[in-house]
Design a protein around this motif. Structure first.
Motif, PDB file in Angstrom:
ATOM      1  N   SER A  14       0.815  -1.215   0.000  1.00 14.68           N
ATOM      2  CA  SER A  14       0.000   0.000   0.000  1.00 14.68           C
ATOM      3  C   SER A  14       0.849   1.267   0.000  1.00 14.68           C
ATOM      4  O   SER A  14       0.602   2.190  -0.790  1.00 14.68           O
ATOM      5  CB  SER A  14      -0.973  -0.014   1.178  1.00 14.68           C
ATOM      6  OG  SER A  14      -0.282  -0.194   2.404  1.00 14.68           O
ATOM      7  N   TYR A  15       1.862   1.337   0.870  1.00 10.02           N
ATOM      8  CA  TYR A  15       2.707   2.533   0.918  1.00 10.02           C
ATOM      9  C   TYR A  15       3.600   2.613  -0.323  1.00 10.02           C
ATOM     10  O   TYR A  15       3.711   3.661  -0.966  1.00 10.02           O
ATOM     11  CB  TYR A  15       3.569   2.525   2.176  1.00 10.02           C
ATOM     12  CG  TYR A  15       4.536   3.686   2.250  1.00 10.02           C
ATOM     13  CD1 TYR A  15       4.087   4.955   2.584  1.00 10.02           C
ATOM     14  CD2 TYR A  15       5.894   3.513   1.973  1.00 10.02           C
ATOM     15  CE1 TYR A  15       4.964   6.041   2.642  1.00 10.02           C
ATOM     16  CE2 TYR A  15       6.777   4.583   2.023  1.00 10.02           C
ATOM     17  CZ  TYR A  15       6.318   5.844   2.364  1.00 10.02           C
ATOM     18  OH  TYR A  15       7.180   6.909   2.416  1.00 10.02           O
ATOM     19  N   SER A  16       4.236   1.513  -0.661  1.00  5.73           N
ATOM     20  CA  SER A  16       5.216   1.528  -1.735  1.00  5.73           C
ATOM     21  C   SER A  16       4.587   1.881  -3.079  1.00  5.73           C
ATOM     22  O   SER A  16       5.139   2.678  -3.848  1.00  5.73           O
ATOM     23  CB  SER A  16       5.920   0.170  -1.833  1.00  5.73           C
ATOM     24  OG  SER A  16       6.530  -0.176  -0.607  1.00  5.73           O
ATOM     25  N   PHE A  17       3.438   1.316  -3.380  1.00  3.68           N
ATOM     26  CA  PHE A  17       2.849   1.474  -4.701  1.00  3.68           C
ATOM     27  C   PHE A  17       1.934   2.696  -4.820  1.00  3.68           C
ATOM     28  O   PHE A  17       1.739   3.208  -5.923  1.00  3.68           O
ATOM     29  CB  PHE A  17       2.070   0.210  -5.077  1.00  3.68           C
ATOM     30  CG  PHE A  17       2.949  -0.962  -5.407  1.00  3.68           C
ATOM     31  CD1 PHE A  17       3.241  -1.286  -6.723  1.00  3.68           C
ATOM     32  CD2 PHE A  17       3.500  -1.729  -4.398  1.00  3.68           C
ATOM     33  CE1 PHE A  17       4.062  -2.361  -7.026  1.00  3.68           C
ATOM     34  CE2 PHE A  17       4.323  -2.801  -4.688  1.00  3.68           C
ATOM     35  CZ  PHE A  17       4.613  -3.120  -6.006  1.00  3.68           C
ATOM     36  N   ASN A  18       1.397   3.159  -3.701  1.00  3.23           N
ATOM     37  CA  ASN A  18       0.449   4.269  -3.761  1.00  3.23           C
ATOM     38  C   ASN A  18       1.065   5.612  -3.374  1.00  3.23           C
ATOM     39  O   ASN A  18       0.756   6.639  -3.987  1.00  3.23           O
ATOM     40  CB  ASN A  18      -0.751   4.000  -2.831  1.00  3.23           C
ATOM     41  CG  ASN A  18      -1.556   2.795  -3.276  1.00  3.23           C
ATOM     42  OD1 ASN A  18      -1.696   2.525  -4.468  1.00  3.23           O
ATOM     43  ND2 ASN A  18      -2.091   2.037  -2.315  1.00  3.23           N
ATOM     44  N   VAL A  19       1.926   5.607  -2.365  1.00  5.68           N
ATOM     45  CA  VAL A  19       2.433   6.859  -1.819  1.00  5.68           C
ATOM     46  C   VAL A  19       3.751   7.285  -2.466  1.00  5.68           C
ATOM     47  O   VAL A  19       3.914   8.453  -2.860  1.00  5.68           O
ATOM     48  CB  VAL A  19       2.618   6.744  -0.282  1.00  5.68           C
ATOM     49  CG1 VAL A  19       3.096   8.073   0.295  1.00  5.68           C
ATOM     50  CG2 VAL A  19       1.328   6.293   0.378  1.00  5.68           C
ATOM     51  N   VAL A  20       4.690   6.359  -2.569  1.00  5.14           N
ATOM     52  CA  VAL A  20       6.039   6.709  -3.011  1.00  5.14           C
ATOM     53  C   VAL A  20       6.085   7.309  -4.419  1.00  5.14           C
ATOM     54  O   VAL A  20       6.796   8.300  -4.643  1.00  5.14           O
ATOM     55  CB  VAL A  20       6.979   5.490  -2.886  1.00  5.14           C
ATOM     56  CG1 VAL A  20       8.374   5.831  -3.407  1.00  5.14           C
ATOM     57  CG2 VAL A  20       7.059   5.039  -1.431  1.00  5.14           C
ATOM     58  N   PRO A  21       5.329   6.779  -5.393  1.00  7.17           N
ATOM     59  CA  PRO A  21       5.352   7.425  -6.712  1.00  7.17           C
ATOM     60  C   PRO A  21       4.917   8.892  -6.665  1.00  7.17           C
ATOM     61  O   PRO A  21       5.469   9.729  -7.397  1.00  7.17           O
ATOM     62  CB  PRO A  21       4.374   6.579  -7.533  1.00  7.17           C
ATOM     63  CG  PRO A  21       4.417   5.230  -6.899  1.00  7.17           C
ATOM     64  CD  PRO A  21       4.554   5.518  -5.423  1.00  7.17           C
ATOM     65  N   ASP A  22       3.970   9.214  -5.786  1.00  9.63           N
ATOM     66  CA  ASP A  22       3.547  10.617  -5.651  1.00  9.63           C
ATOM     67  C   ASP A  22       4.683  11.479  -5.111  1.00  9.63           C
ATOM     68  O   ASP A  22       4.883  12.615  -5.556  1.00  9.63           O
ATOM     69  CB  ASP A  22       2.342  10.712  -4.703  1.00  9.63           C
ATOM     70  CG  ASP A  22       1.047  10.234  -5.351  1.00  9.63           C
ATOM     71  OD1 ASP A  22       1.057   9.962  -6.570  1.00  9.63           O
ATOM     72  OD2 ASP A  22       0.036  10.130  -4.636  1.00  9.63           O
ATOM     73  N   ILE A  23       5.428  10.955  -4.129  1.00  9.77           N
ATOM     74  CA  ILE A  23       6.558  11.702  -3.578  1.00  9.77           C
ATOM     75  C   ILE A  23       7.576  12.006  -4.672  1.00  9.77           C
ATOM     76  O   ILE A  23       8.056  13.141  -4.804  1.00  9.77           O
ATOM     77  CB  ILE A  23       7.229  10.916  -2.429  1.00  9.77           C
ATOM     78  CG1 ILE A  23       6.261  10.753  -1.250  1.00  9.77           C
ATOM     79  CG2 ILE A  23       8.509  11.604  -1.980  1.00  9.77           C
ATOM     80  CD1 ILE A  23       6.802   9.882  -0.126  1.00  9.77           C
ATOM     81  N   TYR A  24       7.894  11.003  -5.476  1.00 10.65           N
ATOM     82  CA  TYR A  24       8.879  11.184  -6.533  1.00 10.65           C
ATOM     83  C   TYR A  24       8.406  12.193  -7.575  1.00 10.65           C
ATOM     84  O   TYR A  24       9.177  13.060  -8.016  1.00 10.65           O
ATOM     85  CB  TYR A  24       9.196   9.841  -7.197  1.00 10.65           C
ATOM     86  CG  TYR A  24      10.391   9.148  -6.573  1.00 10.65           C
ATOM     87  CD1 TYR A  24      11.609   9.082  -7.240  1.00 10.65           C
ATOM     88  CD2 TYR A  24      10.307   8.577  -5.311  1.00 10.65           C
ATOM     89  CE1 TYR A  24      12.713   8.451  -6.683  1.00 10.65           C
ATOM     90  CE2 TYR A  24      11.405   7.950  -4.732  1.00 10.65           C
ATOM     91  CZ  TYR A  24      12.602   7.887  -5.421  1.00 10.65           C
ATOM     92  OH  TYR A  24      13.693   7.288  -4.849  1.00 10.65           O
ATOM     93  N   GLU A  25       7.160  12.090  -7.984  1.00 12.13           N
ATOM     94  CA  GLU A  25       6.657  13.023  -9.000  1.00 12.13           C
ATOM     95  C   GLU A  25       6.715  14.459  -8.495  1.00 12.13           C
ATOM     96  O   GLU A  25       7.102  15.377  -9.228  1.00 12.13           O
ATOM     97  CB  GLU A  25       5.232  12.645  -9.411  1.00 12.13           C
ATOM     98  CG  GLU A  25       5.167  11.396 -10.285  1.00 12.13           C
ATOM     99  CD  GLU A  25       3.902  11.345 -11.130  1.00 12.13           C
ATOM    100  OE1 GLU A  25       3.281  12.407 -11.331  1.00 12.13           O
ATOM    101  OE2 GLU A  25       3.544  10.255 -11.593  1.00 12.13           O
ATOM    102  N   ASP A  26       6.335  14.676  -7.246  1.00 14.80           N
ATOM    103  CA  ASP A  26       6.370  16.029  -6.691  1.00 14.80           C
ATOM    104  C   ASP A  26       7.790  16.578  -6.645  1.00 14.80           C
ATOM    105  O   ASP A  26       8.033  17.758  -6.955  1.00 14.80           O
ATOM    106  CB  ASP A  26       5.765  16.036  -5.285  1.00 14.80           C
ATOM    107  CG  ASP A  26       4.253  16.000  -5.303  1.00 14.80           C
ATOM    108  OD1 ASP A  26       3.668  16.183  -6.391  1.00 14.80           O
ATOM    109  OD2 ASP A  26       3.640  15.788  -4.238  1.00 14.80           O
ATOM    110  N   ILE A  27       8.753  15.738  -6.241  1.00 15.30           N
ATOM    111  CA  ILE A  27      10.146  16.202  -6.178  1.00 15.30           C
ATOM    112  C   ILE A  27      10.657  16.529  -7.584  1.00 15.30           C
ATOM    113  O   ILE A  27      11.327  17.552  -7.793  1.00 15.30           O
ATOM    114  CB  ILE A  27      11.036  15.140  -5.507  1.00 15.30           C
ATOM    115  CG1 ILE A  27      10.666  14.996  -4.030  1.00 15.30           C
ATOM    116  CG2 ILE A  27      12.508  15.510  -5.648  1.00 15.30           C
ATOM    117  CD1 ILE A  27      11.398  13.878  -3.316  1.00 15.30           C
TER     118      ILE A  27
END
Length: 546
Positions: free
Chosen positions: A527-540
């Protein structure tokens, strides 16, 4: 196909390819990554931006993969996405070794190996993928691939995204070391301005059942102090006329291993104490002569410790250990003389501690350049025998001592490869401040959007290739103390110090969430790896490449 689905597909494809660290099978993973990327339309149109780079002088002829996605509007701003493609071996999986790289089948049988309570809970939850490399770190590689795919189709950013998939991180980081000259070349020849580096290693729980997630604003450093012990030989019937190399090694181990004096601290965080990775005498055949030579090397993590300070501490430890060994021998001798009613001959030995640089200079003053040629030939033979770098390092010291004219018992201090400089974001440099702002913004937005606690830690304590994004001022100014005693200049370990000094890339370790790296219970949270982390990367990415 949604990002989550693409990520899962790519992850499972990558996990299926073993790529065991320190073996030629790492190239299978490199070729797999190259194959997946080569099917992306951007790289079909721009094949020059996707390269299998051969690592120079690598005995396993390994490659690292580099891929560059350039925005439609050219810019020198460049962000690096980095991850390692190798994994550790799977002997710990026992009779399920053949399923270690098949998460789909492993999930149905992993309980046969016995699971502790938390692992059993995670299995039952259905929110974890089990298998070697799922967390460490095929997910990170899959994430980087899918981010490249996504941004190669977009026109709303300005700059370059470089993806590096490197081998050997679980051994000597040969892949990242081989990639540093490549990054320097892009900087010098193409004018790439590195605005940041993101290493996609998974974060780890700090305590059992930890619900928080972490990003790391730096990476712990690592040095490998290597000690060579030369004793004084004798027959076992004359113990008090000798100095056992094993006794010297044992005394150093007693004083050094788990010694919290070497727990380096910085930014309120503290590194673990040193641990012995190998201790051995160098006696090859049985005889009743006491071991004349021994060696040991240690894992020592650094956060802010200068090489000069470290060497002074190591000298003191060795001097105290030598003194303690001699006192122990003399005390036993006095007791034995009373018990046996005899008089034993006395030792006339004083503690002697030298750095490898000091020993080498003494030998070269006698033999000149002939010794360099002699040593080169021996090292070439040892490399042909496929000895590991640490074993060769020990042999280098022994051969140097063998040519030393003053054969007294001594302890020689050197450093075995690998070396990882400690890295942390500089809170004053403009580029670092901008990078940190981008990270802060991204994790705050992800925390609010997904209702998850994401905390910032100053150091990733698992050791990572983020170490090779530059040298801090302390590392750079005193690095000669380390490099002059690093037993690596002529073996399969090239530390490109001059290139590192040219780089000062702000970076962070940001990845999914995983548990039990290097264990058969290794697993990745979905849940965290596939849903949250891609959003963090895109924002950065958008913050840095506006």
């Amino acid at each position: 196909m949604k990002m989550k689905d693409r990520l899962m597909k790519t992850l499972l494809e990558l996990v299926e390819v073993p790529g065991i660290s320190g073996t030629s099978s790492e190239n299978f993973t490199a070729q797999k990554i190259y194959g997946i990327l080569s099917e992306i339309p951007y790289f079909i149109k721009n094949p020059q931006d996707l390269i299998l780079n051969k690592i120079e002088n690598d005995p396993l002829n390994r490659y690292f993969v580099s891929a560059i996605v350039r925005s439609q509007n050219s810019s020198d701003k460049t962000l690096i996405l980095n991850g390692h493609l190798d994994v550790v071996a799977v002997d710990d999986f026992g009779h399920l070794k053949e399923l270690a790289f098949n998460p789909t089948k492993l999930v149905d049988r992993i309980s046969e190996l016995g699971l502790y309570d938390e692992a059993l809970e995670d299995l039952s939850s259905g929110d974890y993928i089990f298998g070697r490399g799922t967390a460490d770190m095929k997910f990170g590689i899959a994430l980087n691939i899918e981010l490249l795919r996504t941004f190669s189709e977009r026109s709303d950013f300005k700059g370059n995204i470089i993806f590096l998939a490197v081998p050997g991180e679980e051994s000597n980081s040969e892949g990242m070391l081989g990639a540093i000259p490549y990054l320097t070349k892009l900087k010098d020849e193409l004018g790439f301005n590195y605005v940041g580096a993101l290493v996609s290693e998974c974060c780890l729980p700090k305590v059992p059942h930890d619900k928080d997630r972490y990003v790391y604003l730096g990476s712990v450093g690592k040095v490998m102090p290597l000690f060579f012990f030369a004793g004084k030989e004798s027959h076992v019937c004359e113990p008090f006329n000798s100095v056992s190399a094993n006794l010297l090694a044992s005394e150093v181990n007693r004083l050094f291993e788990y010694n919290t004096e070497f727990c380096d601290s910085s930014f309120g965080e503290t590194a673990p104490p040193p641990l012995c990775l190998k201790q051995t005498d160098l006696k090859e055949l049985y005889s009743v002569q006491i071991p004349l030579y021994a060696a040991s090397y240690y894992n020592l993590l650094t956060l802010n410790m200068s090489p000069e300070q470290l060497m002074e501490k190591l000298k003191r430890i060795c001097s105290d250990a030598f003194e303690s060994a001699l006192n122990s021998i003399n005390k036993s001798k006095e007791l034995y003389e009373k018990m046996a009613n005899i008089k034993c001959s006395s030792l006339n030995i004083k503690p002697c501690v030298m750095t490898y640089e000091e020993l080498l200079n003494e030998v070269k003053s006698s033999y000149g350049d002939e010794f360099n040629t002699h040593l080169d030939n021996l090292i070439s033979n040892w490399m042909d025998e496929k000895l590991d770098n640490q074993t060769i390092a020990i042999k280098i010291i022994k051969e140097t001592y063998d040519k030393y004219p003053n054969k007294v018992p001594m302890i020689v201090i050197g450093f075995a490869p690998p070396y990882y400089p400690d890295r942390h974001i500089n809170g004053e440099a403009a580029a670092h401040v901008k990078f940190l702002d981008a990270v802060d913004k991204a994790i705050n937005e992800a925390s609010n959007k997904h209702n998850v606690v994401i905390k910032k830690d100053n150091y990733f304590m698992g050791i990572s290739d983020l170490s090779y994004t530059g040298l801090s001022d302390a590392n750079s100014s005193e690095i000669n103390v380390l490099s002059s005693n690093m037993l690596s200049s002529k073996i399969n370990y090239n530390l490109p110090l001059e290139n590192l000094k040219k780089l000062d890339i702000p970076g962070a370790v940001i990845g999914g969430f995983g548990k039990d790296f290097h264990k058969y219970t290794e697993r990745l949270n979905i849940s965290y790896s596939f849903n949250v982390v891609p959003d963090i990367y895109e924002d950065i990415i958008y913050s840095l490449l506006k």
